[in-house]
Design a protein around this motif. Sequence first.
Motif, PDB file in Angstrom:
ATOM      1  N   ASN A  48       0.844  -1.408   0.028  1.00 35.12           N
ATOM      2  CA  ASN A  48      -0.231   0.152   0.123  1.00 35.12           C
ATOM      3  C   ASN A  48       0.795   1.633  -0.263  1.00 35.12           C
ATOM      4  OD1 ASN A  48      -2.287  -1.382  -0.127  1.00 35.12           O
ATOM      5  ND2 ASN A  48      -2.742  -0.937   2.220  1.00 35.12           N
ATOM      6  N   THR A  49       2.352   1.422   0.927  1.00 36.92           N
ATOM      7  CA  THR A  49       3.038   2.483   0.869  1.00 36.92           C
ATOM      8  C   THR A  49       3.792   3.009  -0.306  1.00 36.92           C
ATOM      9  OG1 THR A  49       2.963   1.991   3.692  1.00 36.92           O
ATOM     10  CG2 THR A  49       4.852   3.070   1.751  1.00 36.92           C
ATOM     11  N   GLN A  50       3.941   1.848  -1.077  1.00 34.60           N
ATOM     12  CA  GLN A  50       4.605   1.416  -2.865  1.00 34.60           C
ATOM     13  C   GLN A  50       3.735   1.973  -3.981  1.00 34.60           C
ATOM     14  OE1 GLN A  50       7.814   1.727  -2.970  1.00 34.60           O
ATOM     15  NE2 GLN A  50       7.688   1.115  -0.799  1.00 34.60           N
ATOM     16  N   LEU A  51       2.521   1.679  -3.570  1.00 31.32           N
ATOM     17  CA  LEU A  51       1.713   2.435  -4.556  1.00 31.32           C
ATOM     18  C   LEU A  51       1.064   3.850  -4.317  1.00 31.32           C
ATOM     19  CD1 LEU A  51      -0.786  -0.644  -4.629  1.00 31.32           C
ATOM     20  CD2 LEU A  51       0.539  -0.116  -6.499  1.00 31.32           C
ATOM     21  N   GLU A  52       1.067   3.943  -3.171  1.00 30.50           N
ATOM     22  CA  GLU A  52       1.208   5.700  -3.086  1.00 30.50           C
ATOM     23  C   GLU A  52       2.085   6.769  -3.077  1.00 30.50           C
ATOM     24  OE1 GLU A  52       0.078   9.149  -1.179  1.00 30.50           O
ATOM     25  OE2 GLU A  52       2.304   7.514  -0.980  1.00 30.50           O
ATOM     26  N   LYS A  53       3.357   5.463  -3.112  1.00 28.38           N
ATOM     27  CA  LYS A  53       4.825   6.454  -3.267  1.00 28.38           C
ATOM     28  C   LYS A  53       4.131   6.534  -4.909  1.00 28.38           C
ATOM     29  CE  LYS A  53       8.035   5.934   0.562  1.00 28.38           C
ATOM     30  NZ  LYS A  53       9.160   4.222   1.006  1.00 28.38           N
ATOM     31  N   MET A  54       4.049   5.504  -6.150  1.00 32.31           N
ATOM     32  CA  MET A  54       3.855   5.481  -6.990  1.00 32.31           C
ATOM     33  C   MET A  54       3.549   6.524  -7.179  1.00 32.31           C
ATOM     34  SD  MET A  54       4.590   1.429  -8.136  1.00 32.31           S
ATOM     35  CE  MET A  54       6.363   1.065  -8.472  1.00 32.31           C
ATOM     36  N   VAL A 138      -2.171   4.030  -5.998  1.00 33.47           N
ATOM     37  CA  VAL A 138      -1.960   4.752  -6.735  1.00 33.47           C
ATOM     38  C   VAL A 138      -2.710   6.319  -6.875  1.00 33.47           C
ATOM     39  CG1 VAL A 138      -2.884   4.025  -9.131  1.00 33.47           C
ATOM     40  CG2 VAL A 138      -0.411   4.944  -9.259  1.00 33.47           C
ATOM     41  N   LEU A 139      -4.047   6.207  -7.037  1.00 36.68           N
ATOM     42  CA  LEU A 139      -5.123   7.319  -6.876  1.00 36.68           C
ATOM     43  C   LEU A 139      -4.865   8.542  -5.814  1.00 36.68           C
ATOM     44  CD1 LEU A 139      -8.344   5.570  -8.026  1.00 36.68           C
ATOM     45  CD2 LEU A 139      -6.181   6.458  -9.434  1.00 36.68           C
ATOM     46  N   CYS A 140      -4.424   8.025  -5.390  1.00 37.74           N
ATOM     47  CA  CYS A 140      -4.274   9.008  -3.393  1.00 37.74           C
ATOM     48  C   CYS A 140      -2.898   9.132  -4.338  1.00 37.74           C
ATOM     49  CB  CYS A 140      -4.428   8.188  -2.514  1.00 37.74           C
ATOM     50  SG  CYS A 140      -6.501   7.471  -1.816  1.00 37.74           S
ATOM     51  N   GLY A 141      -2.142   8.721  -4.296  1.00 33.89           N
ATOM     52  CA  GLY A 141      -0.732   9.289  -4.377  1.00 33.89           C
ATOM     53  C   GLY A 141      -0.471  10.548  -5.232  1.00 33.89           C
ATOM     54  N   GLU A 155      -3.345  15.238   2.785  1.00 35.55           N
ATOM     55  CA  GLU A 155      -3.371  13.442   2.834  1.00 35.55           C
ATOM     56  C   GLU A 155      -4.930  13.056   2.156  1.00 35.55           C
ATOM     57  OE1 GLU A 155      -3.343  13.353   6.735  1.00 35.55           O
ATOM     58  OE2 GLU A 155      -2.105  14.454   7.311  1.00 35.55           O
ATOM     59  N   CYS A 156      -4.611  11.692   2.073  1.00 34.39           N
ATOM     60  CA  CYS A 156      -5.896  10.902   0.814  1.00 34.39           C
ATOM     61  C   CYS A 156      -5.712   9.430   1.244  1.00 34.39           C
ATOM     62  CB  CYS A 156      -5.076  11.155  -0.258  1.00 34.39           C
ATOM     63  SG  CYS A 156      -5.160  12.630  -1.102  1.00 34.39           S
ATOM     64  N   ARG A 157      -7.023   9.212   1.483  1.00 35.95           N
ATOM     65  CA  ARG A 157      -7.048   7.459   1.824  1.00 35.95           C
ATOM     66  C   ARG A 157      -8.492   7.449   0.665  1.00 35.95           C
ATOM     67  NH1 ARG A 157      -9.674   6.277   6.532  1.00 35.95           N
ATOM     68  NH2 ARG A 157     -11.558   8.037   7.363  1.00 35.95           N
ATOM     69  N   PHE A 158      -8.693   5.381   0.521  1.00 37.74           N
ATOM     70  CA  PHE A 158      -9.193   5.720  -0.109  1.00 37.74           C
ATOM     71  C   PHE A 158     -10.265   5.124   1.230  1.00 37.74           C
ATOM     72  CE2 PHE A 158      -8.102   4.745  -3.879  1.00 37.74           C
ATOM     73  CZ  PHE A 158      -8.814   4.098  -4.454  1.00 37.74           C
ATOM     74  N   VAL A 159     -11.758   5.357   2.055  1.00 34.67           N
ATOM     75  CA  VAL A 159     -12.621   5.081   2.693  1.00 34.67           C
ATOM     76  C   VAL A 159     -13.736   4.286   1.999  1.00 34.67           C
ATOM     77  CG1 VAL A 159     -11.806   6.674   4.040  1.00 34.67           C
ATOM     78  CG2 VAL A 159     -14.143   7.245   2.212  1.00 34.67           C
ATOM     79  N   ARG A 160     -14.100   3.995   0.615  1.00 33.48           N
ATOM     80  CA  ARG A 160     -14.833   3.112   0.703  1.00 33.48           C
ATOM     81  C   ARG A 160     -14.391   2.178  -0.695  1.00 33.48           C
ATOM     82  NH1 ARG A 160     -20.990   4.871   0.585  1.00 33.48           N
ATOM     83  NH2 ARG A 160     -20.120   7.064  -0.598  1.00 33.48           N
TER      84      ARG A 160
END
Length: 191
Positions: A48-54, A138-141, A155-160
């Motif tokens: 999850n961290t790597q996808l956000e960084k990408m 990756v969309l949040c990142g 700050e972004c996060r998926f909630v659903r």
Amino acid sequence: MASSKSHARSGEQAWAKMPRVNGEFFALTYGAMVMQLVKDHEDVEEVNTQLEKMGYNIGVRLIDEFLAKGGVNTQCQDHRETADVIAKVAFKMFLGISADVTSWNSAGSQFSLLLYENPLTEFVELPPQYSGLIYSNVLCGAIRGGLEMVGIKVECRFVRDTLRGDEVNEIQVQIVERIEETMGEGYADNS
């Protein structure tokens, strides 16, 4: 402030100008990349961290193309307009979809983007052992990276997530601060 309809029109125009990649090819290539991350890291939280960084790195680079080709010719006047531009222009321009902006908090510093379709998740079912995987992180990142380049820290996060059985994908965006442009001391006028 431009209206949501004019942003939707700008998104349609930007989408019409963008080169296309076959949607199935795009989804399968993204899926292969996610699976390689799973194999490399094994820990779902690290993936999850790597996808956000990408995504962040993608957003940092896409903002230039967005500003050049997005058809948004003026600076957004407030956070509501910024959210609308992301939902109606940026998502349309790069993914061919639009999002709805909802759930503003009273301070106007947090909102949600509802995505009723997500081209990244075509052909995807999450096995139970990967239930903690935020497949489209990756969309949040990308949102975080793009906004940071225009001076908005978020700050972004998926909630659903439809991959977890929800009816819609929801990305919550929290505006942390405006980043003021500063010059290094080497650039200061010392006259």
